[in-house]
Design a protein around this motif. Structure first.
Motif, PDB file in Angstrom:
ATOM      1  N   ASP A 299      -9.341  -1.258   5.290  1.00 52.33           N
ATOM      2  CA  ASP A 299      -8.425  -0.133   5.463  1.00 52.33           C
ATOM      3  C   ASP A 299      -8.599   0.540   6.822  1.00 52.33           C
ATOM      4  O   ASP A 299      -9.689   0.538   7.403  1.00 52.33           O
TER       5      ASP A 299
ATOM      6  N   LYS B  59      -2.713   2.090   8.235  1.00 52.66           N
ATOM      7  CA  LYS B  59      -2.351   1.176   7.149  1.00 52.66           C
ATOM      8  C   LYS B  59      -2.175   1.939   5.833  1.00 52.66           C
ATOM      9  O   LYS B  59      -1.202   1.725   5.100  1.00 52.66           O
TER      10      LYS B  59
ATOM     11  N   HIS C 231       1.008   4.073   5.875  1.00 55.17           N
ATOM     12  CA  HIS C 231       2.211   3.237   5.715  1.00 55.17           C
ATOM     13  C   HIS C 231       2.374   2.780   4.272  1.00 55.17           C
ATOM     14  O   HIS C 231       3.458   2.900   3.695  1.00 55.17           O
ATOM     15  N   ASN C 232       1.305   2.274   3.671  1.00 55.40           N
ATOM     16  CA  ASN C 232       1.383   1.738   2.317  1.00 55.40           C
ATOM     17  C   ASN C 232       1.642   2.819   1.265  1.00 55.40           C
ATOM     18  O   ASN C 232       2.267   2.564   0.243  1.00 55.40           O
ATOM     19  N   LYS C 233       1.170   4.048   1.527  1.00 52.94           N
ATOM     20  CA  LYS C 233       1.305   5.140   0.564  1.00 52.94           C
ATOM     21  C   LYS C 233       2.435   6.108   0.917  1.00 52.94           C
ATOM     22  O   LYS C 233       2.569   7.162   0.300  1.00 52.94           O
TER      23      LYS C 233
END
Length: 291
Positions: free
Chosen positions: A74, A78, A81-83
């Protein structure tokens, strides 16, 4: 007959009284019936009022903030963006700075982050308390007499040297894993706890103390305007404002701050702050250090 007519009149009055009595009775009966009807009509109002209050409470209640536990690989960009964190990694870092520390690139597996709301809970408070205690211990060590410096590694003709006589475990600009900026901002030297750490060149100490994720840290300004940084130290041998020579001990290596184990994190910067890094090995080589 007239007498009989007069005799019958009371019946008429009796009917009138009966009517009045009935009317009176009707009034008496009507009132309770009206009250009962009102009572029955009012009964449903209580649940409606309760529902209104419940709705208001539901509207004012804030949803509990989401949390995320960092895993290997992580970095903040990142995760953001993912959350779907509004504001990206910078917002995520700002909301969790007390937990992460001064360097957003240093996050580690197991670290708990709050998504979408500032992390001001017990975890952040505990982190702050631990930081204050470590800073207090570091200050006490800084004020104590500096230990006798160990023998310095051979310096170049310009007075510059390597910070420790050991190999590099993580190179400059290594990507991924624990760095939110996407790369490693310095180099990591293998160094067990207690290894003597040297100033790479002559200069002036601009800071020496606790620095969040970097743990105990020393930053030195050199004559060429660049700065060297030494992080995760177990103890400090210098203080801010002190002049040092190349090869002079500035502290002992350790694993303070966000660190997976004992080592020396070393940077060369164009300013004393994070984010102004340049290639540290290229810098040392330019000053005649064989490394």
């Amino acid at each position: 007959m007239p007498a009989k007519g007069k005799h019958r009149r009371p019946k008429s009055r009796s009917l009138t009284r009966g009517f009045v009595a009935a009317g009176t009775g009707g009034a008496a009966i009507a009132l309770p019936l009206f009250g009962a009807t009102g009572a029955h009509a009012a009964a449903p109002e209580a649940p409606a009022a309760a529902k209104s209050v419940t709705a208001q409470v539901a509207q004012t209640a804030k949803p509990a903030p989401r949390t995320y536990t960092v895993v290997a690989g992580d970095y903040l960009a990142k995760i953001a963006h993912n959350k779907n964190v509004k504001g990206g990694w910078k917002k995520l870092y700002a909301d969790n700075r007390e937990v992460i520390g001064d360097d957003p690139s240093l996050i580690h597996p197991g670290l708990k982050l709050t998504l979408g709301a500032k992390n001001s809970g017990k975890a952040a408070k505990a982190k702050e308390n631990r930081t204050e205690k470590r800073a207090s211990r570091s200050a006490a060590k800084t004020e104590a007499p500096a230990p006798a410096p160990a023998a310095a590694p051979t310096t170049s003709g310009s007075g510059f040297t390597a910070p420790v006589p050991s190999s590099i475990t993580t190179p400059y600009r290594a990507s991924g894993s624990m760095w939110s900026s996407g790369y490693h901002t310095g180099v990591d030297f293998a160094a067990s706890s207690g290894t003597s750490v040297k100033a790479v060149g002559p200069g002036t100490v601009v800071s020496a103390g606790w620095s969040g994720a970097y743990g105990n840290e020393v930053v030195i300004q050199h004559a060429d305007g660049n700065y060297s940084q030494y992080a995760h130290l177990s103890s400090l041998s210098v203080s801010a404002g002190q002049t040092v020579g190349g090869g002079q001990q500035v502290g002992l290596s350790g694993s303070t701050g966000n660190s997976t184990g004992p080592h020396l994190h070393f940077e060369i910067r164009t300013s004393p702050s994070y984010g102004s890094d340049i290639d540290p090995l290229a810098y040392l080589r330019s000053h005649g250090v064989s490394i």
